[in-house]
Design an enzyme around this catalytic site. Sequence first.
Site, PDB file in Angstrom:
ATOM      1  N   ILE A   1      -3.813 -11.596  -1.674  1.00 22.35           N
ATOM      2  CA  ILE A   1      -2.838 -12.655  -2.446  1.00 22.35           C
ATOM      3  C   ILE A   1      -1.436 -12.291  -1.807  1.00 22.35           C
ATOM      4  O   ILE A   1      -0.660 -13.152  -2.344  1.00 22.35           O
ATOM      5  CB  ILE A   1      -3.290 -12.286  -3.940  1.00 22.35           C
ATOM      6  CG1 ILE A   1      -2.581 -10.879  -4.243  1.00 22.35           C
ATOM      7  CG2 ILE A   1      -4.323 -12.697  -4.428  1.00 22.35           C
ATOM      8  CD1 ILE A   1      -2.593 -10.931  -5.938  1.00 22.35           C
TER       9      ILE A   1
ATOM     10  N   HIS B   1     -11.010  -0.192  -0.668  1.00 18.50           N
ATOM     11  CA  HIS B   1     -11.031  -1.539  -0.091  1.00 18.50           C
ATOM     12  C   HIS B   1     -10.229  -1.397   1.437  1.00 18.50           C
ATOM     13  O   HIS B   1      -9.425  -0.395   1.802  1.00 18.50           O
ATOM     14  CB  HIS B   1     -10.243  -2.470  -0.887  1.00 18.50           C
ATOM     15  CG  HIS B   1      -8.748  -2.128  -1.167  1.00 18.50           C
ATOM     16  ND1 HIS B   1      -8.630  -1.019  -2.361  1.00 18.50           N
ATOM     17  CD2 HIS B   1      -7.572  -2.488  -0.756  1.00 18.50           C
ATOM     18  CE1 HIS B   1      -7.358  -1.070  -2.383  1.00 18.50           C
ATOM     19  NE2 HIS B   1      -6.745  -1.828  -1.587  1.00 18.50           N
TER      20      HIS B   1
ATOM     21  N   HIS C   1      -8.190  -3.195   4.299  1.00 16.43           N
ATOM     22  CA  HIS C   1      -7.262  -4.483   4.824  1.00 16.43           C
ATOM     23  C   HIS C   1      -7.638  -4.827   6.329  1.00 16.43           C
ATOM     24  O   HIS C   1      -7.461  -3.791   7.057  1.00 16.43           O
ATOM     25  CB  HIS C   1      -5.879  -4.093   4.652  1.00 16.43           C
ATOM     26  CG  HIS C   1      -5.407  -4.048   3.304  1.00 16.43           C
ATOM     27  ND1 HIS C   1      -4.710  -4.677   2.606  1.00 16.43           N
ATOM     28  CD2 HIS C   1      -5.403  -2.592   2.571  1.00 16.43           C
ATOM     29  CE1 HIS C   1      -4.528  -4.255   1.376  1.00 16.43           C
ATOM     30  NE2 HIS C   1      -4.900  -2.947   1.158  1.00 16.43           N
TER      31      HIS C   1
END
Length: 114
Positions: A31, A100, A102
Amino acid sequence: MEDCIFCKVVSGEIESNIIYEDDKVVAFEDINPQAPVHYLVIPKKHIPTLLEIKDEDQKLIGHIYSVISKLAKKEGIAEDGFRVVSNCNEAGGQTVYHIHYHLLGGRNLQWPPG
């Protein structure tokens, strides 16, 4: 984890722009993108930090990197190059405690990263 934002993405409780999903992982657009291509690739299994990865998670982590490779090729950033980042704990820049990765690409990335 009921209060984990990424678990809510996995369950569909929070809407995101999902670009890839299978039985083990979800990939979606960040986002707050830092590059023309900036995706987050997360396991569906809740693992808070890299420090909690267990021996039985080895296939899952390998699968995540396989998905990252496929996405880099699909997005046309594989040949020029891309970066994969995973932050661990507060001083490492981790803000969501669900591992996570990236995937960043589509521009020249500088070193050191910051």
